[in-house]
Scaffold this motif. Structure first.
Motif, PDB file in Angstrom:
ATOM      1  N   ALA A 345       0.863  -1.182   0.000  1.00 38.70           N
ATOM      2  CA  ALA A 345       0.000   0.000   0.000  1.00 38.70           C
ATOM      3  C   ALA A 345       0.900   1.233   0.000  1.00 38.70           C
ATOM      4  O   ALA A 345       2.132   1.126   0.087  1.00 38.70           O
ATOM      5  N   GLY A 346       0.273   2.391  -0.074  1.00 42.76           N
ATOM      6  CA  GLY A 346       1.040   3.628  -0.202  1.00 42.76           C
ATOM      7  C   GLY A 346       1.727   4.088   1.060  1.00 42.76           C
ATOM      8  O   GLY A 346       2.684   4.847   1.015  1.00 42.76           O
ATOM      9  N   GLU A 350      -4.209   7.230   6.466  1.00 43.13           N
ATOM     10  CA  GLU A 350      -5.638   7.212   6.182  1.00 43.13           C
ATOM     11  C   GLU A 350      -6.022   6.244   5.071  1.00 43.13           C
ATOM     12  O   GLU A 350      -7.195   6.036   4.808  1.00 43.13           O
ATOM     13  N   GLY A 351      -5.035   5.691   4.382  1.00 42.60           N
ATOM     14  CA  GLY A 351      -5.332   4.854   3.226  1.00 42.60           C
ATOM     15  C   GLY A 351      -5.392   3.383   3.565  1.00 42.60           C
ATOM     16  O   GLY A 351      -5.642   2.981   4.701  1.00 42.60           O
ATOM     17  N   ASP A 352      -5.152   2.554   2.536  1.00 44.20           N
ATOM     18  CA  ASP A 352      -5.172   1.117   2.724  1.00 44.20           C
ATOM     19  C   ASP A 352      -3.980   0.659   3.567  1.00 44.20           C
ATOM     20  O   ASP A 352      -2.950   1.324   3.647  1.00 44.20           O
ATOM     21  N   TYR A 353      -4.141  -0.507   4.141  1.00 46.36           N
ATOM     22  CA  TYR A 353      -3.059  -1.122   4.896  1.00 46.36           C
ATOM     23  C   TYR A 353      -2.229  -1.999   3.979  1.00 46.36           C
ATOM     24  O   TYR A 353      -2.736  -2.591   3.032  1.00 46.36           O
ATOM     25  N   ALA A 354      -0.940  -2.091   4.296  1.00 50.17           N
ATOM     26  CA  ALA A 354      -0.105  -3.106   3.670  1.00 50.17           C
ATOM     27  C   ALA A 354      -0.218  -4.377   4.498  1.00 50.17           C
ATOM     28  O   ALA A 354      -0.381  -4.328   5.714  1.00 50.17           O
ATOM     29  N   CYS A 355      -0.128  -5.528   3.824  1.00 48.19           N
ATOM     30  CA  CYS A 355      -0.271  -6.785   4.543  1.00 48.19           C
ATOM     31  C   CYS A 355       0.635  -7.845   3.943  1.00 48.19           C
ATOM     32  O   CYS A 355       0.839  -7.883   2.723  1.00 48.19           O
ATOM     33  N   ALA A 356       1.176  -8.695   4.815  1.00 48.44           N
ATOM     34  CA  ALA A 356       1.962  -9.854   4.383  1.00 48.44           C
ATOM     35  C   ALA A 356       1.490 -11.064   5.171  1.00 48.44           C
ATOM     36  O   ALA A 356       1.345 -10.997   6.395  1.00 48.44           O
ATOM     37  N   GLU A 357       1.221 -12.155   4.461  1.00 45.00           N
ATOM     38  CA  GLU A 357       0.770 -13.399   5.086  1.00 45.00           C
ATOM     39  C   GLU A 357       1.834 -14.477   4.890  1.00 45.00           C
ATOM     40  O   GLU A 357       2.244 -14.749   3.760  1.00 45.00           O
ATOM     41  N   HIS A 371       0.685  -6.530   9.333  1.00 49.04           N
ATOM     42  CA  HIS A 371      -0.397  -5.670   8.861  1.00 49.04           C
ATOM     43  C   HIS A 371      -0.241  -4.279   9.461  1.00 49.04           C
ATOM     44  O   HIS A 371      -0.171  -4.115  10.676  1.00 49.04           O
ATOM     45  N   GLY A 372      -0.175  -3.275   8.602  1.00 53.24           N
ATOM     46  CA  GLY A 372      -0.043  -1.912   9.110  1.00 53.24           C
ATOM     47  C   GLY A 372       0.164  -0.912   7.996  1.00 53.24           C
ATOM     48  O   GLY A 372       0.206  -1.261   6.808  1.00 53.24           O
ATOM     49  N   HIS A 373       0.275   0.346   8.379  1.00 53.63           N
ATOM     50  CA  HIS A 373       0.552   1.411   7.418  1.00 53.63           C
ATOM     51  C   HIS A 373       2.068   1.527   7.251  1.00 53.63           C
ATOM     52  O   HIS A 373       2.759   2.038   8.132  1.00 53.63           O
ATOM     53  N   TYR A 374       2.574   1.042   6.137  1.00 57.31           N
ATOM     54  CA  TYR A 374       4.002   1.104   5.839  1.00 57.31           C
ATOM     55  C   TYR A 374       4.218   1.748   4.481  1.00 57.31           C
ATOM     56  O   TYR A 374       3.474   1.467   3.525  1.00 57.31           O
ATOM     57  N   SER A 375       5.238   2.592   4.381  1.00 55.26           N
ATOM     58  CA  SER A 375       5.655   3.069   3.061  1.00 55.26           C
ATOM     59  C   SER A 375       6.272   1.905   2.299  1.00 55.26           C
ATOM     60  O   SER A 375       6.671   0.903   2.920  1.00 55.26           O
ATOM     61  N   PRO A 376       6.364   1.982   0.960  1.00 53.45           N
ATOM     62  CA  PRO A 376       6.980   0.874   0.203  1.00 53.45           C
ATOM     63  C   PRO A 376       8.365   0.492   0.716  1.00 53.45           C
ATOM     64  O   PRO A 376       8.695  -0.690   0.833  1.00 53.45           O
ATOM     65  N   ARG A 377       9.198   1.515   1.044  1.00 56.21           N
ATOM     66  CA  ARG A 377      10.543   1.201   1.519  1.00 56.21           C
ATOM     67  C   ARG A 377      10.501   0.522   2.891  1.00 56.21           C
ATOM     68  O   ARG A 377      11.185  -0.486   3.113  1.00 56.21           O
ATOM     69  N   ASP A 480      -9.773  -5.354   2.385  1.00 55.07           N
ATOM     70  CA  ASP A 480      -9.539  -6.711   1.875  1.00 55.07           C
ATOM     71  C   ASP A 480      -8.052  -7.011   1.721  1.00 55.07           C
ATOM     72  O   ASP A 480      -7.672  -7.928   1.011  1.00 55.07           O
ATOM     73  N   ASP A 481      -7.198  -6.225   2.404  1.00 54.70           N
ATOM     74  CA  ASP A 481      -5.754  -6.410   2.227  1.00 54.70           C
ATOM     75  C   ASP A 481      -5.273  -7.775   2.737  1.00 54.70           C
ATOM     76  O   ASP A 481      -4.383  -8.379   2.138  1.00 54.70           O
ATOM     77  N   ARG A 482      -5.872  -8.279   3.801  1.00 55.11           N
ATOM     78  CA  ARG A 482      -5.489  -9.603   4.290  1.00 55.11           C
ATOM     79  C   ARG A 482      -5.936 -10.694   3.315  1.00 55.11           C
ATOM     80  O   ARG A 482      -5.205 -11.660   3.071  1.00 55.11           O
ATOM     81  N   VAL A 483      -7.154 -10.541   2.786  1.00 54.60           N
ATOM     82  CA  VAL A 483      -7.651 -11.498   1.799  1.00 54.60           C
ATOM     83  C   VAL A 483      -6.736 -11.527   0.583  1.00 54.60           C
ATOM     84  O   VAL A 483      -6.367 -12.601   0.089  1.00 54.60           O
ATOM     85  N   MET A 484      -6.344 -10.364   0.103  1.00 53.92           N
ATOM     86  CA  MET A 484      -5.498 -10.310  -1.091  1.00 53.92           C
ATOM     87  C   MET A 484      -4.100 -10.863  -0.815  1.00 53.92           C
ATOM     88  O   MET A 484      -3.537 -11.589  -1.636  1.00 53.92           O
ATOM     89  N   ALA A 485      -3.533 -10.539   0.348  1.00 53.41           N
ATOM     90  CA  ALA A 485      -2.196 -11.053   0.667  1.00 53.41           C
ATOM     91  C   ALA A 485      -2.198 -12.570   0.772  1.00 53.41           C
ATOM     92  O   ALA A 485      -1.293 -13.248   0.267  1.00 53.41           O
ATOM     93  N   MET A 486      -3.236 -13.126   1.409  1.00 51.72           N
ATOM     94  CA  MET A 486      -3.320 -14.583   1.510  1.00 51.72           C
ATOM     95  C   MET A 486      -3.552 -15.204   0.139  1.00 51.72           C
ATOM     96  O   MET A 486      -2.971 -16.265  -0.190  1.00 51.72           O
ATOM     97  N   SER A 487      -4.375 -14.578  -0.696  1.00 51.82           N
ATOM     98  CA  SER A 487      -4.616 -15.084  -2.048  1.00 51.82           C
ATOM     99  C   SER A 487      -3.331 -15.087  -2.859  1.00 51.82           C
ATOM    100  O   SER A 487      -3.062 -16.025  -3.624  1.00 51.82           O
ATOM    101  N   ILE A 488      -2.521 -14.057  -2.687  1.00 49.45           N
ATOM    102  CA  ILE A 488      -1.240 -13.966  -3.411  1.00 49.45           C
ATOM    103  C   ILE A 488      -0.279 -15.051  -2.926  1.00 49.45           C
ATOM    104  O   ILE A 488       0.414 -15.699  -3.738  1.00 49.45           O
ATOM    105  N   ALA A 489      -0.231 -15.287  -1.619  1.00 46.72           N
ATOM    106  CA  ALA A 489       0.645 -16.344  -1.084  1.00 46.72           C
ATOM    107  C   ALA A 489       0.250 -17.705  -1.640  1.00 46.72           C
ATOM    108  O   ALA A 489       1.112 -18.489  -2.095  1.00 46.72           O
ATOM    109  N   LEU A 490      -1.049 -17.986  -1.644  1.00 42.02           N
ATOM    110  CA  LEU A 490      -1.527 -19.282  -2.138  1.00 42.02           C
ATOM    111  C   LEU A 490      -1.371 -19.398  -3.654  1.00 42.02           C
ATOM    112  O   LEU A 490      -1.115 -20.486  -4.178  1.00 42.02           O
ATOM    113  N   ALA A 491      -1.515 -18.264  -4.360  1.00 42.74           N
ATOM    114  CA  ALA A 491      -1.318 -18.285  -5.819  1.00 42.74           C
ATOM    115  C   ALA A 491       0.140 -18.560  -6.157  1.00 42.74           C
ATOM    116  O   ALA A 491       0.442 -19.333  -7.091  1.00 42.74           O
TER     117      ALA A 491
END
Length: 500
Positions: A345-346, A350-357, A371-377, A480-491
């Motif tokens: 995430a950005g 106030e925006g979306d959360y970044a997530c890693a599963e 799960h949290g608000h993190y800059s890309p770096r 849906d950041d957790r859903v997407m992160a888990m979907s990416i891990a399984l994909a």
């Protein structure tokens, strides 16, 4: 006159002081505040009689556990709105300079709340009403006590300017799940008006798995709000003695409720009738737990029964780190291999959360969640730390949008175990790949719900719906950041986990 005001001030400074009431009828009053409420305030009961406000079970529980920041999820007619009005009314008349604001979801409800407050004042001793608590203004929305410089207001959530320009010492937001128009903006404006030592109560019955109240409930631990949940059996009137004699045998669900909540046959008989009348809505209107009461809005992509089975099987975390942003259920084992799916995430608060599963490569068992608000770096550096903890795990990072910055930082930092697809670093989520990713997660959740440990991931699954345009995603106000992160891990696991 000054003596009356001085007495009120002394009471105001002692509201939290614990007491032992001598009057048996006031034996449930544990503080000066509750003693005052029960002694001088009057309410209409369900039989239309004018009675003292003696706290019921839900009200006592709220009084016992309340803090300066509270969020209340409840079944219908628990008396919380009346009780919060009483608490705040007492604070308004005993602490000079107090501004209290109650915000209802519509005009009719606002007027009903103010009737409760007006009744409090009407039934005070005449000497108080003519003296320190004389009013200079009283209408359907406002009550002003000029000799105390205090004020009690009721507003509606439809007014986006509610509370703007004020300093609010007591804020009660009622039925937040039913606020219309711009609830997030209205709530933000109201909360900005409350000082750190002010009191806030967000209260509602549930209204779908999405929206501002659902989000506030899900993130209460992060925002510092104390959660209060009051199921229907806290109300002693929800009983059916006549039907209780023909209740046996109990269903497995009923037997579980007896074990969990010690329900009587009369309560179970009432529940059966209630479920027969309201059907699916009974779970929402007469809540039994803080998960199932949030009914999924629209057609949920995931099987709700599978989500419930996963929640039943889920265990508590082994470790929680990074101020609650990293949750670990299974620590790494040296002989195992791991995959980390990443939804970047950005980084804005106030925006979306970044997530890693983190999942086990062989079994797909969920091991950890970041799960949290993190800059890309910052996210990239957190991912390297997490991946090295999990035996140099393979990072499957979505390369869309902010993912490019994460992947560039990983490359610059020299972390090599990064998923590649189509000759490029990262996973591409597109209109072609997303449906397959989501269906893969849905299938695994259905077949092996015990693989998923995160209650918040499962809560997101509950609000992930099929849309009328054929797409899918979270309901309005949900994530849906957790859903997407888990979907990416399984994909990544299903794709053979290629890496550079």
């Amino acid at each position: 006159m000054s003596n009356d005001i001085a007495l009120l001030q002394r009471l105001g400074m002692s509201l939290e002081v614990k007491i032992k009431a001598e009057d048996v009828k006031l034996s449930e009053c544990k503080s000066v505040r509750d003693f005052l409420i029960a002694s001088v305030l009057r309410v209409r009961n369900k039989k239309r009689g004018l009675v003292r406000l003696l706290p019921n079970r839900a009200q006592r529980e709220f009084a016992r556990a309340s803090t300066h920041r509270n969020i209340v999820l409840k079944a219908r007619q628990m008396g919380i709105t009346t009780y919060v009005a009483a608490r705040f009314f007492v604070q308004t008349i005993t602490r000079p300079g107090t501004m209290t604001v109650q915000v209802a979801h519509d005009q009719e409800s606002a007027e009903e709340i103010f009737k409760i407050v007006h009744r409090f004042w009407e039934n005070l001793p005449d000497a108080m009403k003519r003296g320190a608590l004389i009013r200079s203004r009283a209408n359907v929305r406002q009550m002003v006590f000029p000799r105390l410089d205090s004020e009690y207001r009721v507003a509606t959530a439809a007014d986006i300017n509610a509370g703007r320009g004020l300093t609010i010492h007591n804020l009660h937001c009622s039925e937040v799940a039913r606020w219309l128009r711009d609830p997030a903006e209205v709530l933000a404006s109201l909360r900005a008006a409350v000082p750190v030592d002010g009191d806030i109560v967000l209260e509602s019955t549930p209204n779908g798995a999405g929206g501002i109240f659902y989000e506030e409930w899900q993130h209460a631990s992060e925002t510092g709000y104390t959660q209060h949940f009051f199921p229907w059996w806290y109300d002693e009137e929800y009983r059916d003695q006549l039907r209780s004699s023909n209740l046996r045998p109990l269903t497995p669900e009923e037997e579980d409720l007896v074990r969990r909540a010690d329900l009587t046959d009369a309560q179970l008989a009432w529940r059966r009738t209630n479920r027969a009348q309201l059907r699916k809505l009974a779970t929402q209107e007469y809540a039994e737990d803080a998960v199932s009461c949030f009914l999924a809005s629209g057609e949920c992509v995931f099987e709700l029964e599978a989500i419930d089975r996963a929640l039943e099987a889920a265990t508590g975390p082994t470790l929680v780190r990074d101020n609650g942003r990293l949750t670990i259920w299974l620590l790494p084992r040296h002989e195992r291999h791991y995959i980390i799916g990443v939804d970047p995430a950005g980084g804005g608060t106030e925006g979306d959360y970044a997530c890693a599963e983190v999942i086990d490569r062989q079994t797909a068992m969920q091991c950890a969640e970041l799960h949290g608000h993190y800059s890309p770096r910052d996210l990239a550096m957190k991912l390297i730390e997490l991946a090295r903890t999990y035996n140099e795990a393979l990072l499957v990072v979505e390369r869309n949008n902010h993912g490019h910055g994460v992947l560039a930082t990983l490359r610059a930092a020299g972390y090599e175990k990064v998923f590649r697809d189509g000759g490029q670093d990262g996973w591409l989520t597109s209109a072609v790949t997303k449906p397959a990713m989501i269906e893969n997660l849905a299938a695994i959740l259905s077949i092996k719900p015990q693989l998923f440990q995160s209650e918040r991931l499962l809560a997101e699954c509950r609000t992930f719906i099929r849309r009328t345009d054929g797409g899918s995603g979270s309901t309005s106000g949900s994530h849906d950041d957790r859903v997407m992160a888990m979907s990416i891990a399984l994909a990544g696991r299903a794709a053979g986990a290629g890496e550079r």
